[in-house]
Design an enzyme around this catalytic site. Sequence first.
Site, mmCIF file in Angstrom:
data_model
loop_
_atom_site.group_PDB
_atom_site.id
_atom_site.type_symbol
_atom_site.label_atom_id
_atom_site.label_comp_id
_atom_site.label_asym_id
_atom_site.label_seq_id
_atom_site.Cartn_x
_atom_site.Cartn_y
_atom_site.Cartn_z
ATOM 1 N N HIS A 419 33.181 -107.919 9.675
ATOM 2 C CA HIS A 419 32.466 -107.844 8.404
ATOM 3 C C HIS A 419 31.914 -106.443 8.136
ATOM 4 O O HIS A 419 31.729 -105.627 9.043
ATOM 5 C CB HIS A 419 31.337 -108.883 8.356
ATOM 6 N N CYS A 438 29.592 -110.935 16.359
ATOM 7 C CA CYS A 438 30.550 -110.540 15.325
ATOM 8 C C CYS A 438 30.793 -109.036 15.381
ATOM 9 O O CYS A 438 30.110 -108.294 16.085
ATOM 10 C CB CYS A 438 30.041 -110.947 13.948
#
Length: 501
Positions: A419, A438
């Site tokens: 992301h 992440c």
Amino acid sequence: MIAALLAVALIESSALAQPAAGQEGVRSSIGAEIRASVGGKLRDFYAPRGYWPLWVDGSRVGGQADALLDLIRTARADGLDPKDYDLRDLERVVEEANSGGGDPKLLARADLALSKSFSAIVRDMRRPSKRVKMRYLDPEVQPRDDDPAEILRAAAVAASFTDYVRQAGWMNPFYMQLRTARQGFAERWGNLPDVMVSAGAKLRPGVKGQAAVLLRRRLGLAEGGSYDKALAAKVRAFQADHGLKADGVAGAQTVEALNRPSGWYDRMLALNLDRARLLPGPWVRHVVVDAASARLWYFSNGRQDGTMKVVAGAPESQTPLMAGMIRYATLNPYWNVPSDLVQRKLSQRILNGASLSQLNYEALSDWGANARRLDETEIDWQAVADGRQQLRVRQLPGGANAMGKVKFMFPNDLGIYLHDTPSRDLLAKPARHFSNGCVRLEDAQRLGRWFFGKPLVAESGEPEQHVPLPQPVPVYLTYLTAVPIGQGVQFLPDVYGRDGV
């Protein structure tokens, strides 16, 4: 992986060059001999091409055979045994074929023997090691044994068969660079004496005394007590090979590297080769994220298309070893706040007087798709802070959203994805292990253009706009604590404690 490489190569390669008229008759005779003797899986490769030889150029076995023999001779760098690929027999049949005056029977025998050994070593180089545990999310990335026909077809359509064999074009470039490094390390540093070098003050040219004596012994130089030009040159060579600043000064990092136990470097290279062998070759369009170095690379059409920094998981929330298929992008994403952060941090801010709306968050009744938005008066924040109640909280889209403007999704039950990020300061740090698992991207827009072939732009301000990829792209999250750099290898800190060597 070989099948994907073959598909790309068939599209991009020109047709096989037509032989000269004088050579066609020779090859036809060789083909007849191959047809008479080929069997098993090799027939599946040779029959569709009219039993045309693969390894013969004109009336001789070509240079691609020399490349294969070199690969087999050095197979111990792969953890393989050259004897398993009939090295001595191969050398003999190639020599007989090339000294046989163009005898079709001898050339056919060599062609078949080379194809058999080649398909075997390709299969074994690609076979995963049991000591590296990668989680595979999708059947497309699940390792499998390619049959000999697929392996040989991929080689046959390569732009240069010799280069394909010499460079092991079926392996990831990281693998081949580490393989080359392992060979060089064994030759240059593998047999030096295990001598502990004095730690402490920097050792530099001109220094004399016991510290210089020990340093000379450790690097295999003649006995002496001075830090002379020869010692400085040897130190620079050691530094260059080990990813250190090659200044000829034995500072703390260099001394630490010199004092590692016997065999440490070879074990590290072998372990990281096993990790790198799980990655596809560059003809497969794919993304690699290395959590150890906190970097990302993307490949297609036989080359590296780009790289960028990332922020990977912190030691307490590690980015896992995982492979899956990136299937869609989400524009204007929410950020679902991890429950432990809601308890430890967000609840304290609310108890100290802030509100969810001020912080651009909202709370939901559950984790289902149809969850109801909660009014802030419904929430017992003290219970949340005490851990007696779990609460789903998400951050609304916007400039401060932890997901930035886009996230790239490869569905998994751990909630791991790539992301964008507004926290640019963390990307400037040399060690970038700060996330909850992440992967935060240095340039999400650039990666989005590579995925989609055009800029990613939200159609409106509406949250969670899902944009499917026209063709899903494999992504591999790995952990390489030995990475190629320049002409050497940089050995990275084992921040996750996974090396065990």
